[in-house]
Enzyme design. Structure first.
Site, short mmCIF file in Angstrom:
data_model
loop_
_atom_site.label_atom_id
_atom_site.label_comp_id
_atom_site.label_asym_id
_atom_site.label_seq_id
_atom_site.Cartn_x
_atom_site.Cartn_y
_atom_site.Cartn_z
N CYS A 102 0.75 -0.76 0.12
CA CYS A 102 0.21 -0.04 0.16
C CYS A 102 0.99 1.11 0.00
CB CYS A 102 -0.58 -0.36 1.57
SG CYS A 102 -1.84 1.22 1.23
N CYS A 198 -6.01 -3.73 7.38
CA CYS A 198 -7.05 -3.14 6.93
C CYS A 198 -8.26 -3.02 6.44
CB CYS A 198 -7.54 -1.37 6.12
SG CYS A 198 -6.22 -1.39 5.08
#
Length: 352
Positions: A102, A198
């Site tokens: 990410c 997440c």
């Protein structure tokens, strides 16, 4: 006036990073990266990154700082670069680190691309790390608060990216940052840090993969190093190297996952002592400032929360070889090995 894009997650760290940049006189905008819709990945809870509450928290801080705020839709890129890789890596028998991907593909590639398009000077994040410039070269350093240091997940940064990145929190402790947030009246000053992946907030990554793909992984055999069958596993993606809990194997002594054989659909078990090894190889390596010649002595770590260990490192073809001075436990393919020279990151890559 210099212009900065603040990557805002809705948490206290990025909020204080925005405050610092405004204080330094930067013309700032806040930006939250919309990475997925909760319903598309099987999450009903709002208590996760990218939730509406996080966006509203970030918007509130931006408003308090008199700073424009935007939500950038990067869902397609996140699905392609992070989620698909996450699944593919598990299916290949390795253990991915999606936070590294990410950072690499979203924050410091896609968001930085947006920075260039808008004519801004830098991307600012709330990472606990530091950047030092010497004679036109940029060096990635550990953060002051070693308990929060995030340099491990930032090893992929290039010189170009480092030259356009600011980490304002690198010289502060977490508690100092929370105190500053309280002084500024930020509503997220005491907001809990996110601990999980997440898009897998409950930690059940195997269920996430099965739900995302709409498929189940077949059962197979637990075996020892000699191939003797010890029992049955519930699907090979449900196990990671070094795992002991949840095996439901009773053979009179503790056993751990040593490795996985994807072709045979077998999970190999053994003793804790058999998890230790001194040597690893890594690929897709990024050297922060220069590729070394010959053998170098430095330190390295193979997991985010471990203390780096002394080692020797050299290059063999397209791979980097790391040999530790003493055996290390549960070195895991798919995870990152990151090299350090004291407080400075030398580079890092993916363990194979």
């Amino acid at each position: 006036m210099k212009k900065a894009i603040i990557a805002m997650s809705g948490g206290v760290d990025s909020s204080v990073a925005a405050y610092f940049m405004k204080k330094e006189g930067y013309d700032c905008i806040g930006a939250t990266m919309k990475l997925y819709d909760n319903e598309n990945i099987g999450i009903s809870s709002e208590k996760t990154c990218c939730s509406l509450s996080d966006i509203e928290d970030a918007r509130s801080v931006a408003r308090r700082l008199d700073m424009p705020y935007y939500v950038f839709n990067f869902k397609d890129e996140f699905e392609e670069k992070v989620i698909k890789k996450f699944i593919k890596t598990y299916e290949a028998g390795a253990t991915p680190n999606p936070c590294i991907d990410c950072n690499r593909y979203l924050k410091f590639e896609k968001l930085m691309q947006r920075m260039y398009e808008l004519g801004f000077n830098c991307v600012v994040t709330g990472h606990y790390a530091d950047i030092e410039e010497k004679n036109g070269r940029y060096y990635l350093k550990k953060g002051k608060d070693l308990s929060k240091d995030q340099s491990y997940v930032l090893y992929s940064l290039t010189q170009e990216q480092l030259s356009h990145t600011v980490f304002p929190l690198g010289r502060y402790s977490k508690e100092e940052i929370r105190s500053i947030a309280e002084e500024q009246g930020f509503l997220n000053a005491r907001k809990h840090d996110s601990q999980d992946i997440c898009f897998v907030p409950d930690g059940n990554y195997a269920a996430f993969i099965e739900n995302h793909l709409g498929k189940k992984y077949p059962q197979g055999d637990f075996v020892d190093l000699n191939g003797n069958v010890l029992g049955r596993h519930k699907g090979i993606i449900k196990y990671t190297i070094g795992q002991r809990k949840g095996l439901n194997i009773a053979i009179g002594k503790p056993v751990y996952v040593l490795k996985k054989d994807i072709e045979k659909n077998q999970v190999v078990l053994g003793s804790n002592d058999e998890l230790f090894s001194r040597r690893l190889e890594a690929e897709d390596f990024n050297w922060i400032y220069e590729k070394p010649q010959g053998i170098i002595s430095c330190s390295a770590k193979t997991r985010y929360n471990m203390k780096e260990q002394p080692c020797s490192v050299w290059i063999e073809g397209n791979r980097v070889v790391v040999e530790f001075d003493s055996p290390q436990r549960a070195i895991t393919s798919g995870q990152a090995v990151v090299l350090y020279d004291g407080d400075y990151v030398i580079g890092g890559g993916t363990i194979i």
